[in-house]
Design a protein around this motif. Structure first.
Motif, PDB file in Angstrom:
ATOM      1  N   TYR A 102       0.858  -1.179   0.000  1.00 45.65           N
ATOM      2  CA  TYR A 102       0.000   0.000   0.000  1.00 45.65           C
ATOM      3  C   TYR A 102       0.899   1.235   0.000  1.00 45.65           C
ATOM      4  O   TYR A 102       1.770   1.364   0.848  1.00 45.65           O
ATOM      5  N   VAL A 103       0.708   2.124  -0.970  1.00 45.75           N
ATOM      6  CA  VAL A 103       1.519   3.341  -1.067  1.00 45.75           C
ATOM      7  C   VAL A 103       0.582   4.544  -1.139  1.00 45.75           C
ATOM      8  O   VAL A 103      -0.329   4.583  -1.964  1.00 45.75           O
ATOM      9  N   SER A 104       0.803   5.505  -0.244  1.00 42.39           N
ATOM     10  CA  SER A 104      -0.037   6.702  -0.211  1.00 42.39           C
ATOM     11  C   SER A 104       0.498   7.765  -1.155  1.00 42.39           C
ATOM     12  O   SER A 104       1.706   7.986  -1.248  1.00 42.39           O
ATOM     13  N   LYS A 105      -0.412   8.431  -1.863  1.00 44.40           N
ATOM     14  CA  LYS A 105      -0.043   9.566  -2.697  1.00 44.40           C
ATOM     15  C   LYS A 105       0.025  10.817  -1.835  1.00 44.40           C
ATOM     16  O   LYS A 105      -0.761  10.963  -0.893  1.00 44.40           O
ATOM     17  N   PRO A 106       0.889  11.778  -2.192  1.00 42.80           N
ATOM     18  CA  PRO A 106       1.909  11.698  -3.250  1.00 42.80           C
ATOM     19  C   PRO A 106       3.053  10.787  -2.825  1.00 42.80           C
ATOM     20  O   PRO A 106       3.359  10.681  -1.636  1.00 42.80           O
ATOM     21  N   PHE A 107       3.650  10.101  -3.785  1.00 44.39           N
ATOM     22  CA  PHE A 107       4.714   9.159  -3.474  1.00 44.39           C
ATOM     23  C   PHE A 107       5.936   9.458  -4.331  1.00 44.39           C
ATOM     24  O   PHE A 107       5.841  10.077  -5.391  1.00 44.39           O
ATOM     25  N   SER A 108       7.074   9.007  -3.863  1.00 45.52           N
ATOM     26  CA  SER A 108       8.305   9.124  -4.632  1.00 45.52           C
ATOM     27  C   SER A 108       8.381   7.984  -5.636  1.00 45.52           C
ATOM     28  O   SER A 108       8.261   6.817  -5.247  1.00 45.52           O
ATOM     29  N   PRO A 109       8.561   8.272  -6.928  1.00 40.73           N
ATOM     30  CA  PRO A 109       8.697   7.192  -7.913  1.00 40.73           C
ATOM     31  C   PRO A 109       9.834   6.236  -7.578  1.00 40.73           C
ATOM     32  O   PRO A 109       9.719   5.024  -7.786  1.00 40.73           O
ATOM     33  N   LEU A 110      10.925   6.763  -7.029  1.00 42.49           N
ATOM     34  CA  LEU A 110      12.055   5.908  -6.680  1.00 42.49           C
ATOM     35  C   LEU A 110      11.697   4.968  -5.527  1.00 42.49           C
ATOM     36  O   LEU A 110      12.132   3.811  -5.493  1.00 42.49           O
ATOM     37  N   ALA A 111      10.899   5.469  -4.581  1.00 43.36           N
ATOM     38  CA  ALA A 111      10.463   4.612  -3.479  1.00 43.36           C
ATOM     39  C   ALA A 111       9.536   3.519  -3.996  1.00 43.36           C
ATOM     40  O   ALA A 111       9.621   2.360  -3.564  1.00 43.36           O
ATOM     41  N   LEU A 112       8.652   3.870  -4.919  1.00 46.73           N
ATOM     42  CA  LEU A 112       7.755   2.878  -5.510  1.00 46.73           C
ATOM     43  C   LEU A 112       8.557   1.810  -6.258  1.00 46.73           C
ATOM     44  O   LEU A 112       8.277   0.607  -6.132  1.00 46.73           O
ATOM     45  N   ILE A 113       9.554   2.226  -7.003  1.00 47.34           N
ATOM     46  CA  ILE A 113      10.400   1.279  -7.737  1.00 47.34           C
ATOM     47  C   ILE A 113      11.120   0.349  -6.766  1.00 47.34           C
ATOM     48  O   ILE A 113      11.237  -0.861  -7.005  1.00 47.34           O
ATOM     49  N   ALA A 114      11.602   0.895  -5.650  1.00 46.29           N
ATOM     50  CA  ALA A 114      12.278   0.058  -4.656  1.00 46.29           C
ATOM     51  C   ALA A 114      11.325  -0.988  -4.093  1.00 46.29           C
ATOM     52  O   ALA A 114      11.710  -2.148  -3.874  1.00 46.29           O
TER      53      ALA A 114
END
Length: 243
Positions: A102-114
């Protein structure tokens, strides 16, 4: 690793941004802009996608319904739910229908990729372990405590002989991790590292939401065995459970 990802996102700028970052990783992605389109695309070729990023707020069919329908088609495809909502109830709802993270917006694209890399890496390790099992499945259990028995190969949990049903992969992994070391207190960060496979990019609320659902399923059979250690984390302890 080369992944094919289904991006389910009605905000074109967010979807295109994600697609651009994924392309830099060498990943292929397709975009669905509403819930009906997402289900139709996945149903048409379920084996084509390695992972789904799924927005909770979608037109025509929301992310919760999409996740339910995808899980009927594929119990295993990893789902990371993205949403602007920021409440524990929404997290529990999303995780409860089968989302893996589960990822809350706004999110870092790099964190999502990790997170995607960590989730995919863990799945590959688990699949590799299954593929190397030459002998028939051992009918014994990997973990036996005073009241609980757990088989990792069968993903089976028994509490005083009663099956703990409907555990998601992450709920099972959380229970297995803590039950291996009864009474040891695990911080949320440590559970993120051990179960999700990453430290820095984790959100503690992800752990809390999974623990809440895990407790609910355990308590259906009377297993009140996950304890909160305030200010620290969680531990498994069934020494006070009664038969």
């Amino acid at each position: 690793m080369k992944l094919k990802i289904l991006i389910v996102e009605d905000d074109n700028s967010v979807a295109e941004m994600m697609q651009m970052f994924f392309q830099k990783e060498g990943w292929v992605s397709e975009i669905a802009t509403d819930g009906i389109q997402a289900v139709d695309m996945f149903k048409a070729k379920p084996s084509a996608y390695d992972l789904i990023t799924l927005d909770l707020n979608l037109p025509k069919k929301d992310g919760i319904q999409v996740a339910k329908e995808i899980r009927k088609i594929s119990p295993a495809v990893p789902i990371i739910m993205l949403t602007a909502r920021d409440s524990e109830a929404d997290q529990v709802l999303g995780l409860g229908v089968g989302a893996d993270d589960y990822v809350s917006k706004p999110f870092s694209p790099l964190a999502l990729i990790a997170r995607i890399k960590a989730l995919h890496r863990r799945i590959m390790i688990e699949e590799g372990q299954h593929e190397t099992e030459d002998a028939p499945i051992n009918k014994d259990f990997d973990i036996k405590t005073a009241h609980l028995k757990i088989s990792k190969a069968r993903r089976e949990v028994l509490f005083d002989g009663k099956t703990v049903a409907d555990l998601t992969p992450k709920e099972f992994d959380l229970l297995f991790t803590m039950a291996q070391k009864p009474k040891q207190v695990f911080s949320r960060d440590k559970l993120l590292e051990l179960v999700w496979g990453y430290e820095f990019y984790g959100e503690e609320r992800t752990v809390d939401a999974h623990i809440k659902k895990l407790r609910q399923k355990l308590e259906r059979v009377g297993a009140n065995v996950i304890q909160t250690v305030w200010g620290v984390g969680y531990k498994f302890d069934d020494t006070q459970a009664e038969k």
